[in-house]
Design an enzyme around this catalytic site. Structure first.
Site, PDB file in Angstrom:
ATOM      1  N   ILE A  22       0.845  -1.192   0.000  1.00 22.52           N
ATOM      2  CA  ILE A  22       0.000   0.000   0.000  1.00 22.52           C
ATOM      3  C   ILE A  22       0.876   1.237   0.000  1.00 22.52           C
ATOM      4  CG2 ILE A  22      -1.982  -1.100   1.130  1.00 22.52           C
ATOM      5  CD1 ILE A  22      -1.146   0.209   3.737  1.00 22.52           C
ATOM      6  N   ASP A  23       0.348   2.289  -0.541  1.00 22.54           N
ATOM      7  CA  ASP A  23       0.978   3.606  -0.495  1.00 22.54           C
ATOM      8  C   ASP A  23       2.387   3.619  -1.086  1.00 22.54           C
ATOM      9  OD1 ASP A  23      -1.332   4.471   0.723  1.00 22.54           O
ATOM     10  OD2 ASP A  23      -0.550   4.115   2.719  1.00 22.54           O
TER      11      ASP A  23
END
Length: 149
Positions: A22-23
Site C-alpha cells: 500500500i501507499d
C-alpha cells in the site's frame, strides 16, 4: 534486485511470500510472510477489511479541533496521471481525521480511512483545505488558489 532477493541475500530471509503493498508513492508499506498459509490468511483479512489502517501525516495550516469526518465521493480526474478528485459521481469514500498537534504553521493529523480509495486521504485533506505538506500531487500550485476544492 527485488526486495525479496535483497532480504534473502543481505539479511538471510529465505522463502518470503509477498502479500500486499500500500501507499507505494508515499511512505509505503509492504507485507511479507514466511509461508503460504499465513500469506493467504493475511490476504483474506485485507480483502475482508478486517485490517484497520491508521495513518499520521503533517498538513498545511491549523487543522480544526475534534474529530472531522469527510464523506466525499472520489472519482478519477486523469487516468494517465493517476489523479483523483472529489466528484459527486465518484465512489463513496469516508475518512476520519483528528488533529494531534499544531506547531504554528502545520498540523499533525491522525487519519482513519473507512474505505480504501486511491489517494483517499490525500484528496480528502486537500478538499478540506489542509493538503499534506510536500505532497507533489495534491499540494501544488497547479490546483489554483482553492487547491482544487
Amino acid at each position: 534486485n527485488s526486495l525479496i532477493y535483497i532480504l534473502w541475500k543481505e539479511h538471510g530471509y529465505k522463502g518470503l511470500k509477498f502479500v500486499h503493498r500500500i501507499d507505494r508513492l508515499t511512505s509505503g508499506l509492504m507485507i511479507f510472510t514466511k509461508n503460504e498459509v499465513r500469506a493467504a490468511e493475511i490476504s483474506r483479512h485485507i480483502a475482508d477489511r478486517v485490517v484497520q489502517k491508521e495513518y499520521v501525516c503533517r498538513v498545511s495550516g491549523r487543522f480544526p479541533d475534534g474529530v472531522i469526518e469527510c464523506r466525499q465521493p472520489l472519482g478519477i480526474l486523469s487516468f494517465k496521471l493517476g489523479l483523483q478528485k472529489v466528484s459527486p459521481s465518484g465512489k463513496d469514500a469516508c475518512t476520519m481525521f483528528e488533529k494531534m498537534s499544531y506547531n504554528g504553521t502545520t498540523s499533525v493529523v491522525k487519519c482513519k480511512p473507512h474505505t480504501g480509495r486511491t489517494h483517499q486521504i490525500r484528496v480528502h485533506l486537500q478538499f478540506l483545505g489542509f493538503p499534506i505538506v510536500n505532497d507533489p500531487l495534491y499540494n501544488s500550485d497547479i490546483w489554483g488558489p482553492t487547491q482544487g476544492k
